[in-house]
Design an enzyme around this catalytic site. Structure first.
Site, PDB file in Angstrom:
ATOM      1  CD  GLU A 340      -2.842  -1.229   2.382  1.00 40.93           C
ATOM      2  OE1 GLU A 340      -4.056  -1.368   2.177  1.00 40.93           O
ATOM      3  OE2 GLU A 340      -2.360  -1.170   3.513  1.00 40.93           O
TER       4      GLU A 340
HETATM    5  C1  ACM Z   1      -2.072  -5.517   3.903  1.00 43.34           C
HETATM    6  O1  ACM Z   1      -3.143  -6.021   4.288  1.00 43.34           O
HETATM    7  N1  ACM Z   1      -1.998  -4.230   3.633  1.00 43.34           N
HETATM    8  C2  ACM Z   1      -0.879  -6.321   3.727  1.00 43.34           C
END
Ligand code: ACM
Length: 531
Positions: A340
């Site tokens: 992310e």
């Molecule tokens: C995640 O759930 N951002 C690895």
């Protein structure tokens, strides 16, 4: 009242006192009856009952261990530590005499080669319980099976009535995957060492052998780093929702690593980067591209923070953090997150991950990263942890074709922070609702297109803690799903059967109750009366 009735009442009261449970248990009969082999979780490779044979642990039973093996003695002491409080028996631990001793024997000789380094053979006859393994990890796994074959009351902290019978058996068992993991997010909410030790004890019962600790995120930095003391001292003081923060001193962390090792569990530390770094950026203004430290953060948004990729100090920082953490971590892996990173450009992301991979390798560790890292340059030994919600990902499949090993944590199956159903008080639902059928009924070796069994290193169940604050919350989200994921990691797929699993899982309920684990009573599971 007959004798049996008296015993039942006393036992139930003692048990309720031991566990703090408000509800009386169903009775001594259910808690003391020998447990069928078909109730063991994870399902063993082969398990054959011997009809009409039982071994009864009694006041004269001794635990014999492989002569000259400190590890086997340690496992004997661990087993005695579980059995003594509930049985009230002395259960001395001693070096095994030559020949075939009666009693319980934990031996590092005579196991079939087929069980490898982590498997075991367990034989229960009328005179002896014998666990044989090639390595201590296998003995420890065999002890977990033995433990599950004893009545649930054996887990009690106070003396129970027994009898302590194990049905005759021949078990040959070994894992499908080398890596069977769980992850605990100690960044969104901090969990003190005692809570982590409790989780480690629970993981051990299901033959999980890695605990991944998510040690840093936007909301908190949880490990003391001597060369950058503000990380923990300032960046560790916050948590989601303004809850109290906290951090592990290096001594705390070292003690957790050792405790995990005593349960044959390896700690995998994660420092998430380049995103999920607000706590670090808030702690040191000079790590920011504009030289200005952001405020600390206690919300739950993702994707807004990034380490400064063009800044040389960023890599000095990472080298020192990784260096200290690697020195404290005997296990082979260091997790660099990488997920992310939406505030990092694609080009910067590649530059950054390439460089960080080299730093980690220079400190002697194998890089593990969330599967986003496959978008950066390859590192031959890098391992990608798949956390997507779908069943195809071209970049991960391409990496697997080029030799990257994958840990399977599909969010819609393994994320223990997802709600069971929409009314579940805790958790999230962005990856869907996950009841026992969803958690269990998939095949890690044939789930993600182009990522076959030989590319899969194992399975991991992450537990993110945005909404999870207490050990009671952890219990509720992990049980009964954690044992489902653990079984996918250990048991051969030939044993996979949802309806049989629902019964086996239900048989664990009375044990959890005795252990004080406040589990979710999924309506999908066949729970025995009273559990
Ligand atoms: C995640 O759930 N951002 C690895």
């Amino acid at each position: 009242m007959n004798g049996r009735g008296v015993r039942r009442t006393l036992s139930a009261l003692v048990l309720a006192a031991a566990t703090g449970a408000a509800v009386l248990v169903s009775g001594t009969e259910a808690l003391a009856a020998p447990v069928p082999l078909t109730s063991v979780v994870p399902a063993p490779v082969t398990a054959t009952p011997t009809a009409g044979v039982t071994y009864t642990i009694g006041s004269a039973t001794a635990i014999y261990t492989e002569p000259g093996s400190a590890a086997a003695t340690g496992i004997g002491d661990y087993l005695a530590g579980i059995l003594r409080p509930s049985t009230g028996f002395p259960l001395p631990v001693a070096a095994a005499p030559s020949g075939s001793p009666s009693g319980i024997a934990l031996l590092l000789t005579g196991a079939p080669a087929s069980v490898g380094a982590q498997g075991y053979q367990l034989d229960v006859t009328a005179t002896a319980i014998t666990v044989r393994a090639n390595q201590p990890a296998g003995l420890f796994a065999g002890v977990q099976t033995l433990r599950q074959l004893l009545p649930p009351a054996v887990e009690a902290a106070t003396v129970q009535t027994g009898p302590w019978q194990v049905g005759g058996a021949h078990v040959v068992d070994y894992p499908r995957f080398a890596y069977r993991g769980a992850m605990l997010d100690v960044a969104r909410h901090f969990f003190a060492p005692a809570a982590v030790r409790r989780y480690l004890d629970q993981l051990a019962l299901y033959k999980v052998n890695y605990l991944h600790l998510h040690l840093s995120d936007d909301q908190g930095w949880r490990i003391a780093i001597s060369s950058w003391p503000n990380l923990a001292g300032y960046g560790g003081a916050t948590a989601v929702g303004g809850d109290p923060g906290g951090y592990y001193t290096q001594a705390d962390y070292t003690a957790l690593v050792a405790y995990a090792a005593s349960r044959y569990i390896t700690i995998v530390p994660e420092i998430d980067m380049p995103g999920h770094t607000n706590a670090a950026l808030a702690s040191y203004a000079q790590l920011n591209c504009d030289g200005v430290a952001p405020a600390r953060y206690t919300g739950t948004a993702v994707g807004f923070s990034s380490l400064c990729v063009p800044l040389e100090l960023t890599y000095t920082f990472i080298d020192q953090v990784v260096g200290e953490l690697a020195a404290l971590t005997p296990g082979p892996y260091l997790h660099i997150g990488g997920d992310e990173a939406s505030s990092t450009t694609a080009a910067d992301y590649t530059t950054f991950i390439d460089r960080v991979q080299q730093i980690v390798a220079a400190h002697g560790k194998t890089v593990l990263g969330w599967h986003d890292v496959v978008h950066a340059g390859p590192q031959p030994s890098r391992i990608a942890q798949f956390w997507g919600t779908g069943t195809s990902d071209a970049a991960v499949a391409g990496a697997a074709a080029n030799g990257t090993k994958v840990i399977m944590s599909p969010a819609s199956r393994t994320y223990l922070d997802m709600k069971y159903k929409s009314s579940t008080r805790l958790g999230q639902k962005w990856a869907g609702l996950i009841d026992v059928d969803k958690a269990y009924d998939w095949n890690p070796g044939a789930y993600l297109s182009g990522v076959g069994e030989s590319s899969v290193l194992g399975v991991e169940a992450p537990l993110w803690t945005e909404t999870i604050r207490t050990t009671a919350d952890l219990d509720y989200m992990a049980f009964p799903r954690l044992p489902a994921i653990a079984e996918l990691g250990w048991s051969p797929y030939s044993t996979h059967n949802l309806s049989a699993f629902k019964g086996r899982l239900g048989a664990q309920g009375p044990r959890w109750r005795v252990m004080g684990i406040g589990y979710y009573h999924s309506t999908q599971v066949t729970w025995p009366a009273g559990s």
